[in-house]
Structure formats: C-alpha cells, structure tokens
Design a protein around this motif. Structure first.
Motif: not given
Length: 817
Positions: A635-636, A685-688, A690-702, A755-761
């Motif tokens: 996923p990374q 997508a969840q890997t993107l 993170t608990n960091a200043p760059n921890g959202v994807t693109g503009n967070d858009d409200l 969190p982070g583990a591969a899983s299927a329903v």
C-alpha cells in the motif's frame, strides 16, 4: 511519524532541519509520549499545514465564525516552516485552494520604541508593514490542540502568544519577557493573508481599553468585495496609543482610514508591564455592522459586563470540542492513529462557519440584513468539494446543524434568486463547475435533514436544474444548461463569458458528467415528492454522459478503447491542433482528465461497464487506474504510483487522492463484484494521512478530504447521491461507536481489524441479521444498531459481495434514456 502533537519545532533555519529530520523518524517513537488525556489534546492542528493542505494551526470553535491563527507567507495563512509569524489573524478557511482568503485583523505583540527614528519609525509608514515587523518564532514548548494554540516569538525579547476562540469571539494572551517594561500591540487592518486584497480599512481607538474598525476585501479567486467589522477589547488599560497610515505614525491619534492605494493602516496600543507581564485581547467580528461585533463580544467574550478571560474561554471551547469529537469513539490504533483520526474529525467540524451574529442578524446574498430566529445561519460553502463526503458525515453526526445548513441554502435561494455554487461569506463566487448544490441538498433531504422544507428545497432545485440565471444575477448556476437541455451535453467553449474564475462550458466534458449525475440525484427526490413527469425527464437526462462517450477513442499507451471526449457547440468532437485527442489531456475537464472523469457515472454502473466492454474489462481498467498490482502488494506504493502533487491535475491517467473528482472511484470495484479491491485501495489511501504537517492529501477543502478519510475507516461510506445507499467496507478499528443524536447509537464491530492490515470482508451482520449485499440503506444506519464484520486477510473471489445482485440496482438505468 513523530508525535507532532507534543513535539515542537524552533523557527528557521533550525526549524527546517528539524522538520526534515523528524519526518523520517519511526512512528514507534510517538506512542509513549502521546497524550490521551482529552480528545481536544489528541487533535494536532499542524496536520495539513504543509504541501498545500492549507489548513490553519490556530484556534477555532466547532463551526465558528472567528478563528485566531498565525499569518505567514502563504495565501491560506501560516505554512509549516514559515520563517516568521506576521500577525494573528481572525478569519480563516480550512483547506481551501483559492487565493485571496482570510487573515483579516492582523494583531502582533512587539517591543521597542514607536517614535521618529525608533524601532518603529513614525516618520514613515514602511516600518508598519507586517512583512517588515513580523517575528521569528519557535513552537518548542507550545501547543496546537483543538481550541488552543501557543507559540513563542523569539524576536522582541521573547513573547508567548496563546490563542483560543468561541464561535463568535476569540482571545489572545501575550506574555512578554520579565525584563520588558513596555509592550506594544500592533493592530494591522490593511494587511491580511498573502494575496488577500484589502480594498479599504479604518481603525478607531476607543477609550483606553478597545479598538474597533472595518475592513473591506476582495476575496476568493477574484470574487466579490465584502466587509468585516471588528472590536478588540483588552483586559487592562493601555497607557499610550497611536495610528499609522499614509503619512506615517501619529502618536495620540485615534482614527485612521486608508485605501489599497495607501496600503498601510492600523493602530498601536502600549501597555506598562511592571504590574503584570500578560495582556489579553478579546476580539469579535461581524459581517453585519460594528454593533454586531460589539454584541458578539458581549455575548461570548464577557460575563456580567466583564471579560471572561483567556483561561475561562479556553476551558469552555475545549469542553465544546470534547463533546463534538466524542460523537465518534474508536478502540484500538496507535497514538498516531488516534491523532490522525480525531484531527480529521476536527477538520470536518470546522465548516461551514456560523454566519449570524449573537442577536440572530446576518447579511444575506441580497446585501440586506436578515435574522435567523431560533436557528443558525451558516456561511462558506465549498459545495463542489463537500457534497461528496463532508456533507453526508455532518448529516449523520450533526443532524441539527445539517438541518440549519439546508435551511441556509434555501434562504440564500430566496434572497439571491438562485442557489449558490461556491458561497463565500455573503456572495456566490461561482468558483468550480458542474452542479454541486443539487446532490448536496438532495442528500440532506435523503438523510432526513429537510423535513418540513422539502417543497421549498424542490422548488429551488428545479429552477436551478431547468434554468440559467440572467446576466443581471451574480450567480452563474448551470451556465451550460441551454445546450445541455437542447442537445444533451454541455458544449466545450473556452470563450464562454464567465461571472467568476470558472464557467461550465469552459470544461464542458466534466460539466456534462456532473450535470447528468446531479439530474439522477434530483430524480430520486422528484419521484418521492410526487413529481412524476419531472422525475422521468431527470432520469432520462441522467444518461447524457453517453453523448460524450467516444466509443472509438483509443489510447496507444494503454490500448483501452472508449473514453469521454468534449464536443463543440454544433456537436462535433473537439480535436486539438495535434489532430489526436488524448484522454490524458487538459482539454474539457475541470481539474482532471477524461481518464479520471470516465468513472463519474454512479447513477448507472452497469451501463458504464458495458461502455467499457463489460465488467471484466472495467475491472482491468480500474486495475490500471489504481496500479493495483503495485498497491495491492504494498500500500505504500501509492505515494509513487498515484498522482502526487496537489495541483497535478492534467496529463494524468492514474487515481488522484489529492482531489475530489476520483473520490468515489474506489467503490466501483465493489459494484462489479470485487469488494476486496475497494478495501485494498482505501488501505493504500490511508497511508497518505499521517500525524505530520504534510499529513493530508492535497487541499483539505473545508474538511472534504478529511471526511473521505474518515469514511474509509468507519466501515461504510456514501454511494450515489439521493439514493441513501451506503457501501459496506472493512473498518479500520475493531470497535467504533457513533453518536447519531437523540439517543441513537451506531456500533461498528470488527474484532480482528487492525490499522494498516490487509483485510477483506467475509460476512456482515446488522443487528444480528446477515447482510449479503455490499450496501445498506442509510435509514437503517441512522436508526442506530450494531454492524458486525467478519474479516479475513485472504479475499475470496466468489465470496461475500461478489454476485451481480449484491450490488445496488442503478438509480437511473440506461433504459430510461
């Protein structure tokens, strides 16, 4: 990632080095120090302040009118790594991508002499430019929580700056060094965030405790002028004061007014510090008038005629945040996981903003003063973004606010004559394209937020769907409707006159797809309200996407055949000068390409699959789009294989996790019998986040990207607007509890989730009954209950959710076209 909620960084140049270092530290170093004492403290407001996330780190109440946050070098305010804090501004959007936004009423504590030839030379106004007097700072020893921000200015002998905020009033506490006898507070009314034009400003020193004024700005992607009134009241008298303007600084003067052509204007207040090192400034703003700002300050910044004080305000707002954030409780996950989750929820709960003053008055889109009696009027609607995820999350978790949001939009239609496209303060900016207000309002109806207002909403939506605002109206509405209604597509015409930065014919390809999806959404409402003829017409129009599907368009790079392609007014396919239209080109699609917009047919997935050559071929095309072989294995790999930059819209053929048009695409795997791949894409997508200043994807858009992340973790997410269908998917946590209000609780259980583990329903039960479909109706979830998942780390291609009948029927099937 490091524990950024407790790890603080000094100012540049050291800050740049430390930031680069800590962003490579292992996440395991954070768990031991992460505070779990409160949900408000779990929030890390630095997340999203780097790489165009455009969030702000300062203080705000839930859905607050006012924010108190630092101004830096960026158009959205302060950016992680900025060298200086130029001031504390009092109006900010979270995650918006347009320039000309926020930062009004810039306030900064300083030291030095304010006199001819002094540190602030009153012989010239140049010394009062915030770019000149802005202070270096450190976040070491500071805080960035929900409702509370603290930093230390390392210039001016060292000054601690703290901010907090109620919905309509904020407070800052400035604490000077022990050896400083006199401190000054600069109130800059002529400058705001970078690129935000202040057209005119005035400031008035009132008595020995207060400053008032008015600021008029041109805002948001070349938008419209609007005014902000403010009042600042201090907890102790100032001993000296003055104003600055075109002529320089004038000690003892109480009033100044300037225009953007004399671009520096403000006031200073001086405080003797021998009796105490701290000064608290309480600020209120209004979009109505100065009396509105005064009332807001009295209502939320004072009690019994006295200022409530910084600590009392902070305690109050953090109690409010604790209550709001507790609407979702998660078990499991690391300290970083919890910070990411609750910061995303925090960002989702910032907008839209409270728009009416404490006395109920607000300025409408007709520029007249109206009153919200017994309800809250809201401002700032980034509808093109929020209709896809944030709107639905608020409708579930904030039903009363969702109702008031819907009522606000109906009021805007009544006062403006038309529904808005991107509402900023008291005007429509016409930013973005398509018809976002339709799925937005229809989903509020479908989630039960418009009870008693259905007919008003329908009337406004029908007018929007069949009409075009006249030239005299500020609103643009469906600017492409004339050709769309006559010929079934929005023509591609970059010469089409616009009332704002964007206009639908300028991106006729994407506008056609968005109109068609919106039409199907509205058809659901029309049918339910008994408007059968309109429902049939809308259902037919929902198939208009096929008018732009070029079945012969092939792409040499991928060998896929059949893509959307824009048409000119007369119906001819658009062909660029090269003679060959590429589905990866920038022609005809807003902030995306034909590769990315080809999926925007949630109303009829079987017809889309047929256009692509069948479910199997559609699956192969999805695999190419997501780089499934790479991200399914690791996923990374999403960081390298998907679109990376916040504004890398064009020349692309891959999934863009930084922007909204492809937000719904992961769900398509589930709708063609491969639900484990939906889970795999969302895991990547969840890997993107993170608990960091760059921890959202693109503009967070409200709050939109944050809401999308949250839905990816909860075990369900919205499908086609207006249907109430919620896709079922693996939860990220073993137990999640959602408080839906009025005693209704929804519990999501997946004992083996990690969190982070591969899983299927493998299987699903709702209130103990098996669910074989990949979806549930939102009405069932809204009533509360228990949603139970059995997960497996190995998908079964013939297992749960893989049959054709397990997917929902198309909302607007091709036979109605």
């Amino acid at each position: 990632m490091p524990n950024l909620s407790r790890l603080h960084f000094p100012s540049r140049p050291l800050a740049t080095f430390v930031a680069a270092l800590v962003l490579t530290l292992p996440a395991s170093m954070t768990a031991a120090t992460q505070s779990r004492t409160s949900l408000a403290a779990t929030v890390n407001t630095l997340i999203g302040t780097q790489d165009e996330g455009n969030t702000f780190p300062g203080a705000s109440a839930p859905f607050g009118m006012i924010q108190a946050s630092p101004i830096g070098s960026h158009y959205a305010g302060w950016r992680y790594g900025d060298e200086k804090i130029l001031g504390i501004g009092h109006s900010f959007l979270s995650g918006a991508g347009c320039w000309e936004q926020g930062g009004q009423v810039s306030v900064l504590p300083v030291t030095g002499s304010i006199a001819p030839g002094g540190s602030f030379d009153t012989k010239t106004s140049k010394a009062f430019d915030q770019k000149t007097y802005g202070a270096r700072y450190t976040l070491e020893g500071g805080a960035h929580e929900a409702g509370y921000f603290k930093a230390r200015l390392t210039d001016y002998g060292g000054i601690d700056v703290e901010t907090t905020a109620m919905p309509r009033a904020s407070a800052e506490r400035y604490t000077w060094a022990a050896n400083v006898d006199t401190g000054h507070v600069l109130v800059n009314v002529s400058q705001a965030n970078a690129k935000h034009r202040v057209i005119g400003s005035e400031v008035r020193v009132v008595g020995d405790h207060a400053v008032e004024g008015k600021i008029t700005t041109v805002s948001f992607c070349g938008g419209h002028q609007y005014s902000t009134w403010f009042r600042i009241e201090f907890d102790r008298p100032f001993t000296a004061f003055g104003v600055w303007g075109q002529a320089g600084g004038t000690p003892g003067a109480r009033y100044s007014m300037e225009s953007e052509y004399e671009p520096l204007n403000g006031a200073w207040l001086s405080f003797g510090l021998k009796g105490g090192r701290s000064v608290t400034a309480t600020t209120a703003i209004s979009h109505v008038d100065i009396e509105g700002a005064r009332n807001n300050l009295r209502a939320e910044g004072m009690q019994g005629g006295k200022l409530i004080g910084f600590d009392a305000m902070r305690a109050s707002v953090q109690r409010d945040w604790e209550k709001e954030l507790a609407k979702v409780k998660i078990d499991g996950g690391s300290a970083d996981d919890r910070s990411v989750f609750y910061t995303a929820l925090y960002h989702t709960f910032l907008q839209p903003m409270t728009g009416n003053d404490a006395d109920g008055r607000y300025r409408g889109y007709d520029d007249k003063i109206h009153r919200a009696d017994g309800w809250t009027y809201y401002e700032y609607f980034s509808l093109w973004d929020t209709y896809r995820a944030q709107n639905q999350l608020l409708a579930l978790l904030q039903p009363q606010r969702a109702r008031d949001i819907g009522r606000t939009l109906i009021a805007i239609d009544a006062q403006n004559g038309w529904l808005p496209k991107w509402g900023y303060a008291d005007f429509d900016t016409n930013t973005m394209t398509g018809d976002p207000v339709t799925p937005f309002l229809v989903d509020l109806w479908r989630y039960g937020a418009l009870k008693g207002m259905e007919n008003e909403a329908w009337t406004a939506l029908r007018k929007n769907a069949w009409g075009v605002p006249p030239l005299s109206s500020r609103s643009e509405g469906r600017a492409g409707n004339v050709n769309y209604l006559a010929h079934g597509f929005v023509m591609f015409d970059r010469t089409f006159p616009a009332k704002g930065m964007d206009v639908d014919p300028g991106n006729g390809g994407s506008a056609t797809f968005e109109y068609a999806a919106a039409d199907c959404s509205l058809a659901q409402m029309a049918q339910a309200l008994g408007h059968g003829d309109d429902a049939k017409a809308l259902q037919s129009r929902a198939g208009n996407w096929r008018n732009l599907w070029d079945a012969k368009l092939s792409e040499p790079e991928s060998a896929f055949v059949g893509f959307p392609r824009p048409k000119l007014e007369g119906g001819d396919w658009f062909t660029p000068p090269s003679g060959q239209y590429s589905p990866r080109s920038h022609y005809g699609f807003h902030e995306g390409t034909a590769w990315q917009y080809q999926w925007m047919v949630p109303q009829d997935v079987p017809a889309l699959a047929a256009a692509m050559g069948g479910r199997e071929q559609m699956g192969k095309r999805l695999d190419a789009f997501f780089a499934w072989d790479a991200i399914g294995a690791d996923p990374q790999a999403a960081r390298k294989t998907w679109v990376g930059g916040a504004y890398d819209y064009y020349g692309q053929y891959r999934f863009n996790p930084n922007n909204e048009p492809t937000m719904l695409v992961p769900s398509l795997y589930s709708l063609i019998g491969q639900p484990w791949k939906t889970a795999g894409v969302l895991r990547a997508a969840q890997t993107l986040f993170t608990n960091a200043p760059n921890g959202v994807t693109g503009n967070d858009d409200l709050g939109t990207m944050s809401a999308w992340y949250l839905f990816s973790t909860l075990g369900f997410s919205p499908l086609m607007s207006g249907t109430g269908e919620m896709l079922l998917l693996p939860p990220r946590y073993p137990r999640i509890t959602l408080d839906l209000g009025e005693g209704r609780m929804l519990r999501v259980e997946a004992p083996t989730a990690k969190p982070g583990a591969a899983s299927a329903v493998s299987s699903v039960k709702f209130d103990g009954k098996p669910v074989s479909n990949v979806w549930l109706d939102v009405d069932a979830l809204r009533r509360g209950g228990t949603l139970q998942y059995t997960l497996s780390d190995t998908p079964d291609p013939n297992g749960w959710g893989t049959r054709v009948q397990d997917a929902p029927a198309p909302a607007c099937p091709a036979t109605t076209h």
